[in-house]
Every structure is written in C-alpha cells, then in structure tokens.
Motif scaffolding. Structure first.
Motif, mmCIF file in Angstrom:
data_model
loop_
_atom_site.group_PDB
_atom_site.id
_atom_site.type_symbol
_atom_site.label_atom_id
_atom_site.label_comp_id
_atom_site.label_asym_id
_atom_site.label_seq_id
_atom_site.Cartn_x
_atom_site.Cartn_y
_atom_site.Cartn_z
ATOM 1 N N ARG A 121 4.499 -95.097 54.202
ATOM 2 C CA ARG A 121 3.824 -94.349 55.279
ATOM 3 C C ARG A 121 4.535 -94.548 56.608
ATOM 4 O O ARG A 121 4.724 -93.603 57.375
ATOM 5 N N SER A 124 6.316 -91.617 58.731
ATOM 6 C CA SER A 124 5.924 -91.378 60.115
ATOM 7 C C SER A 124 7.149 -91.418 61.030
ATOM 8 O O SER A 124 7.295 -90.579 61.931
ATOM 9 N N GLU A 125 8.039 -92.360 60.793
ATOM 10 C CA GLU A 125 9.259 -92.459 61.596
ATOM 11 C C GLU A 125 10.134 -91.220 61.411
ATOM 12 O O GLU A 125 10.664 -90.675 62.376
ATOM 13 N N LEU A 131 9.151 -88.223 60.507
ATOM 14 C CA LEU A 131 8.491 -87.087 61.148
ATOM 15 C C LEU A 131 8.719 -87.125 62.659
ATOM 16 O O LEU A 131 8.944 -86.086 63.289
ATOM 17 N N GLY A 132 8.679 -88.323 63.225
ATOM 18 C CA GLY A 132 8.950 -88.462 64.659
ATOM 19 C C GLY A 132 10.370 -88.056 64.996
ATOM 20 O O GLY A 132 10.612 -87.372 65.999
#
Length: 68
Positions: free
Chosen positions: A24, A28-29, A31-32
């Motif tokens: 996760r 998330s990284e 996507l950032g």
C-alpha cells in the motif's frame, strides 16, 4: 509436532499484513509520483500554449502596425 502461526482474527499472518502495508505504501508513493509528473506535463503544456499566444499577439501587433 504442530506449530501454529500468529494470526489475527481475519486469519492473515502478521507477515502478510506487513507485506500488504508495504505494498500500500509503495502504491501510494507511485500514485504521488504519477500525480507530480502529470502536473509537470500540464505546466509545460500551459507554458507552450502561453508562448504561442504571445507570439500570435506579437504578430497581430506587427500586422496592425504595418497596416497603419
């Protein structure tokens, strides 16, 4: 001899939870990073369009000056 794994109520081992949390965090990284790249592309495109608009305005001013 039987061994039991340390499990949570859902039946997943703590190791699996660690791997899920890591996955996760990595997602998330990523996507950032993708969002930052997209913002960069949008900024570059806006600058290109702005330069084109400035050039068109300059050409229009020159054409008007020649016509007078």
């Amino acid at each position: 001899m039987t061994t039991t794994a340390n499990t949570n109520p859902n039946g997943l081992t703590e190791m699996n939870l660690l791997h899920e949390n890591l996955a996760r965090a990595q997602m998330s990284e990523r996507l950032g990073e993708a969002h930052q790249l997209q913002l960069g592309y949008q900024l570059a495109r806006a600058r290109r369009l702005s330069r084109k608009a400035e050039q068109a305005a300059q050409q229009a001013r020159l054409a008007l000056a020649r016509a007078l």
